[in-house]
Design a protein around this motif. Sequence first.
Motif, PDB file in Angstrom:
ATOM      1  N   ARG A  72       0.746  -1.044  -0.163  1.00  0.00           N
ATOM      2  CA  ARG A  72      -0.293   0.026   0.064  1.00  0.00           C
ATOM      3  C   ARG A  72       0.986   1.166   0.082  1.00  0.00           C
ATOM      4  O   ARG A  72       1.789   1.161   0.741  1.00  0.00           O
ATOM      5  N   ARG A  73       0.379   2.253  -0.703  1.00  0.00           N
ATOM      6  CA  ARG A  73       1.163   3.685  -0.840  1.00  0.00           C
ATOM      7  C   ARG A  73       0.095   4.677  -0.854  1.00  0.00           C
ATOM      8  O   ARG A  73      -1.121   4.353  -1.393  1.00  0.00           O
ATOM      9  N   ARG A  74       0.509   5.724  -0.388  1.00  0.00           N
ATOM     10  CA  ARG A  74      -0.621   6.852  -0.372  1.00  0.00           C
ATOM     11  C   ARG A  74       0.117   7.916  -1.410  1.00  0.00           C
ATOM     12  O   ARG A  74       1.274   8.243  -1.337  1.00  0.00           O
ATOM     13  N   THR A 125      -6.407  11.893  -1.197  1.00  0.00           N
ATOM     14  CA  THR A 125      -5.472  10.997  -0.831  1.00  0.00           C
ATOM     15  C   THR A 125      -6.014   9.713  -1.470  1.00  0.00           C
ATOM     16  O   THR A 125      -6.977   9.287  -1.415  1.00  0.00           O
ATOM     17  N   GLN A 128      -4.859   5.838  -1.504  1.00  0.00           N
ATOM     18  CA  GLN A 128      -4.177   4.916  -1.121  1.00  0.00           C
ATOM     19  C   GLN A 128      -4.151   3.487  -1.816  1.00  0.00           C
ATOM     20  O   GLN A 128      -5.235   2.938  -2.011  1.00  0.00           O
ATOM     21  N   THR A 129      -3.223   3.235  -2.685  1.00  0.00           N
ATOM     22  CA  THR A 129      -3.218   1.933  -3.412  1.00  0.00           C
ATOM     23  C   THR A 129      -3.064   0.905  -2.823  1.00  0.00           C
ATOM     24  O   THR A 129      -2.911   0.774  -1.545  1.00  0.00           O
TER      25      THR A 129
END
Length: 92
Positions: A2-4, A19, A21-22
Amino acid sequence: MRRRHHFHIDHGGHSVSATVQTGHTAVVEVLVDGKETGYATTHHDHPVTVHIELPTDPPTQVTVRATPGPGVPRCIFETPSTEPHIMSPRPY
């Protein structure tokens, strides 16, 4: 993993931030003038549209269209009276 990713645009005297979040389930949060006004989830890289209101008199209906992938996420800000605008990515 996960990345933001953060995005921003100023419109009509209001600050709109998103934002993304993936991950397996992508999460999109939208803030207007620092207050959370929209939230949505989607699976994988499917696009999602978040409907929000700008606090004008009368309130203005706008949308933030987020695409979590493939590749780098992106957000589009849309109003009924103007062309869609790409929201600027923020490094924080």
